[in-house]
Design a protein around this motif. Structure first.
Motif, short mmCIF file in Angstrom:
data_model
loop_
_atom_site.label_atom_id
_atom_site.label_comp_id
_atom_site.label_asym_id
_atom_site.label_seq_id
_atom_site.Cartn_x
_atom_site.Cartn_y
_atom_site.Cartn_z
N GLY A 72 -3.15 5.06 4.66
CA GLY A 72 -2.88 3.63 4.52
C GLY A 72 -3.29 2.92 5.80
N ASP B 57 -2.98 -0.69 6.47
CA ASP B 57 -2.59 -2.10 6.49
C ASP B 57 -2.40 -2.64 7.89
N PRO C 188 1.29 2.17 -2.30
CA PRO C 188 0.80 1.61 -1.04
C PRO C 188 1.51 0.29 -0.74
N ALA D 164 1.31 -3.49 -0.24
CA ALA D 164 0.44 -4.61 -0.60
C ALA D 164 1.34 -5.79 -0.94
N ASP D 165 0.73 -6.95 -1.12
CA ASP D 165 1.52 -8.13 -1.45
C ASP D 165 2.40 -7.90 -2.67
N THR E 72 3.74 -5.15 -3.67
CA THR E 72 4.74 -4.08 -3.55
C THR E 72 5.77 -4.32 -2.46
N ASP F 226 5.96 -1.52 9.84
CA ASP F 226 4.83 -2.14 9.13
C ASP F 226 4.33 -3.33 9.93
#
Length: 335
Positions: A79, A81, A208, A210-211, A213, A266
């Motif tokens: 990942g 991000d 993953p 993401a917007d 999730t 994150d």
């Protein structure tokens, strides 16, 4: 050495990883356990052509602007991000990832967390270490995987490997994904997320970040879960609302929570919390928490670092590197 490109390794690596650059690049490496502060990192990378990045780095447009010589970022990650891939693309910087080598050990740890949580392993360990253990007594009864219904939210590679590894445990396996998933050679039943939450004794998160999730497991989803069920998160901390999880544990609605990842990690989220909700780590919280060790086996980390290093060497040599995220033809300038 003066004519060789500069490559920066942002975290401690195995000696054989650094050896892969011998004769190909001059290497500057962080040999400590702690990541460099951003100012120090920028100072080291300012004239670098290659960068091996880990999840501790936030590589954004400002970072890339300060590193005009950078040609390739080899991320020792699946990942990514924490990397602004679009900003890198606009500057002609290649970004590579390691898509497959983290899958098996992450799935293995996820199952280990579920067993530790359901079988109350940490409570038993504390009892024995506390000095009051006098032999078997009728206590610490928990829940095993055998005969349970297990739900997997997210059925990409990690979710599929969790399902495959679970097949020998004698449990019913449900799966759900945000997009259609091809059939796999397992005895998996596909279900809606709502039904999966309602009937599962153990729920694994394998999605993953993401917007779509972020915060997907909040108060309403936790209320939908089967009373006493266990939630296991080896994926990304921000998939869950950690405060809502703590509330559900305090209310006795959630049987337990196990996590290898936490929302404060994150980096790409401006609104991320600064720390773990302390209620999750207090004594008696019915949690099992590990420090992001999903891929932390010696063999896996050696292979991950080697793959990232290989992609950097390939990119600096003018080759198409393995694990390239953005096709070369889409890069903003010639590399």
């Amino acid at each position: 050495m003066a004519d060789l490109p500069l490559v920066v390794l942002t975290n401690r690596t195995f000696p054989e990883t650094r050896a892969m650059f011998e004769g190909r690049a001059h290497v500057v490496a962080n040999d400590g356990i702690e990541p460099w502060p951003r100012a120090r990192l920028l100072e080291e990378v300012r004239k670098a052509s290659g960068l091996m990045a880990f999840m501790t780095e936030q590589i954004d447009a400002e970072f890339l602007e300060a590193c005009p010589e950078l040609r390739i970022i080899g991320a020792a990650l699946k990942g990514y991000d924490n990397i602004d891939v679009e900003a890198a693309r606009q500057r002609g910087v290649m970004v590579t990832i390691v898509p497959d080598l983290l899958t098996e050990p992450t799935a293995e740890l996820a199952i280990g967390l579920a067993i530790a949580l359901g079988r109350r392993v940490l409570e038993g360990d504390a009892l024995v270490r506390g000095g009051d253990f006098a032999g078997w007594r009728p206590r610490l009864y928990g829940r095993g995987l055998h005969g349970s219904t297990v739900g997997i939210l997210g059925f990409g590679k990690v979710g599929q490997v969790i399902a495959r590894q679970l097949e020998g445990f004698g449990c019913r396996i449900l799966a759900s994904d945000l997009s259609p998933v091809a059939a796999v050679a397992t005895s998996v039943e596909f279900a809606t997320p709502e039904h999966l939450l309602e009937v599962s004794d153990f729920v694994f998160l394998a999605l993953p970040l993401a917007d779509a999730t972020v915060g997907m497991i909040g108060a309403s989803e936790l209320a939908r879960m089967k009373p006493g069920a266990f939630l296991i998160n080896p994926a990304r901390g921000s998939l869950v609302d950690e405060s809502a999880v703590a509330d559900a544990l305090e209310a006795g609605r959630l049987g337990g929570y196990a996590a290898d990842v936490f929302a404060f990690e994150d980096w790409a989220r401006d609104d991320r919390p600064l720390r773990i909700d302390q209620r999750l780590s207090q004594p008696g919280a019915r949690t099992v928490l590990t420090p992001h060790i999903g891929s932390a086996t010696v063999s896996a980390r050696r292979m991950i670092e080697a793959a990232a290093a290989r992609s950097i060497v390939q990119g600096l040599a003018g080759e198409i590197p393995d694990g390239l995220v953005t096709p070369l033809e889409q890069l903003g300038k010639t590399c």
